[in-house]
Motif scaffolding. Structure first.
Motif, PDB file in Angstrom:
ATOM      1  N   SER A  76     -24.066  14.977  12.956  1.00 50.41           N
ATOM      2  CA  SER A  76     -22.724  15.019  12.311  1.00 50.41           C
ATOM      3  C   SER A  76     -22.684  16.232  11.313  1.00 50.41           C
ATOM      4  CB  SER A  76     -21.991  14.013  11.932  1.00 50.41           C
ATOM      5  OG  SER A  76     -22.889  13.235  11.075  1.00 50.41           O
ATOM      6  N   LEU A 193     -14.388  15.230   5.742  1.00 51.18           N
ATOM      7  CA  LEU A 193     -14.845  13.961   6.138  1.00 51.18           C
ATOM      8  C   LEU A 193     -14.484  13.238   7.356  1.00 51.18           C
ATOM      9  CD1 LEU A 193     -13.567  12.509   2.556  1.00 51.18           C
ATOM     10  CD2 LEU A 193     -15.794  12.941   3.088  1.00 51.18           C
ATOM     11  N   SER A 197     -16.986  12.090  10.211  1.00 51.94           N
ATOM     12  CA  SER A 197     -16.656  10.673  10.721  1.00 51.94           C
ATOM     13  C   SER A 197     -16.761  10.670  12.270  1.00 51.94           C
ATOM     14  CB  SER A 197     -15.475   9.902  10.116  1.00 51.94           C
ATOM     15  OG  SER A 197     -15.422   9.815   8.653  1.00 51.94           O
ATOM     16  N   ALA A 201     -19.322   9.082  15.058  1.00 53.36           N
ATOM     17  CA  ALA A 201     -18.746   8.088  15.863  1.00 53.36           C
ATOM     18  C   ALA A 201     -18.988   8.431  17.587  1.00 53.36           C
ATOM     19  CB  ALA A 201     -17.227   7.850  15.912  1.00 53.36           C
TER      20      ALA A 201
END
Length: 234
Positions: A76, A193, A197, A201
């Protein structure tokens, strides 16, 4: 106009909640129940246990969960660096070039993840880029698969960003790097952010490419779940 009537709205709400429960909630509820089941021969479990929950923190399952978390964090952040950086660069490009770069960024999303895994397996199985059987190749595959979402999220944030703030800062003598660090990136913090996230995920649930590339010492959680299920261990 029927949508705004109380009776119609209640019917729509009940219908939506029922469909949501049957399609999404019921499978997850039964899976959660199975996670605490020792034996299940009838309609309901005949006995419950905490053995499976304790196994998450130890052995192969605990290691697989740790590998997925580490892969998700690394992928990420790298995807944000290249996807978000690409969105910043593309922002000032001509429309025709921007459409072409958009297509390149979103191409991996249009392909099955197993195809991405196969492509990377072929590309990195020969020198000078011999990465087959390494953890790095798994992380790179996850980066490729989640980068488009980071790119799209940051691009959407840039579209809503007022250009006047950056122009005013530049007119007052601020250099482009300073404008980026003190104006652009702080305003993009919610999108940054969100990109992190979403990338984490998606990486945590990725199976198609991982199952083709993972080395024996780096089994991820989806691969472990698939292996357990394949052996009949629900």
């Amino acid at each position: 106009m029927l949508v705004f009537k109380p009776t119609t709205r209640r019917i729509a709400l009940v219908t939506t909640a029922t469909l949501f429960f049957l399609i999404f909630g019921l499978p997850l509820l039964l899976l959660l129940l199975a996670a605490f089941t020792r034996q299940w021969n009838g309609v309901l479990p005949s006995s419950l246990t905490l053995h499976h929950a304790r196994a998450l923190a130890a052995g192969d399952q605990g290691a697989a969960l740790l590998h997925s978390v580490a892969t998700g964090v690394a992928a990420s952040f790298i995807a944000l660096l290249f996807g978000g950086g690409g969105a910043l660069v593309v922002r000032g490009c001509p429309p025709s070039l921007r459409r072409g770069l958009d297509m390149l960024y979103f191409l991996p999303v249009a392909l099955p993840s197993s195809t991405i895994g196969l492509a990377m397996l072929i590309a990195f199985s020969r020198k000078p880029f011999l990465l087959n059987g390494t953890v790095l190749l798994v992380i790179l595959a996850h980066v490729v698969l989640v980068m488009a979402y980071a790119y799209a999220t940051i691009s959407a944030g840039l579209e809503r960003l007022p250009h006047s703030l950056e122009e005013i800062a530049g007119s007052l003598g601020a250099s482009p790097p300073r404008v980026l660090l003190t104006i652009t990136l702080p305003l993009l913090l919610p999108q940054i952010l969100a990109a992190l996230s979403l990338g984490f995920a998606l990486s945590m649930g990725e199976l198609g490419a991982s199952i083709m590339l993972y080395p024996p010492q780096w089994v991820t959680a989806p691969v472990e779940v698939f292996a357990l299920t394949d052996r009949g261990d629900i």
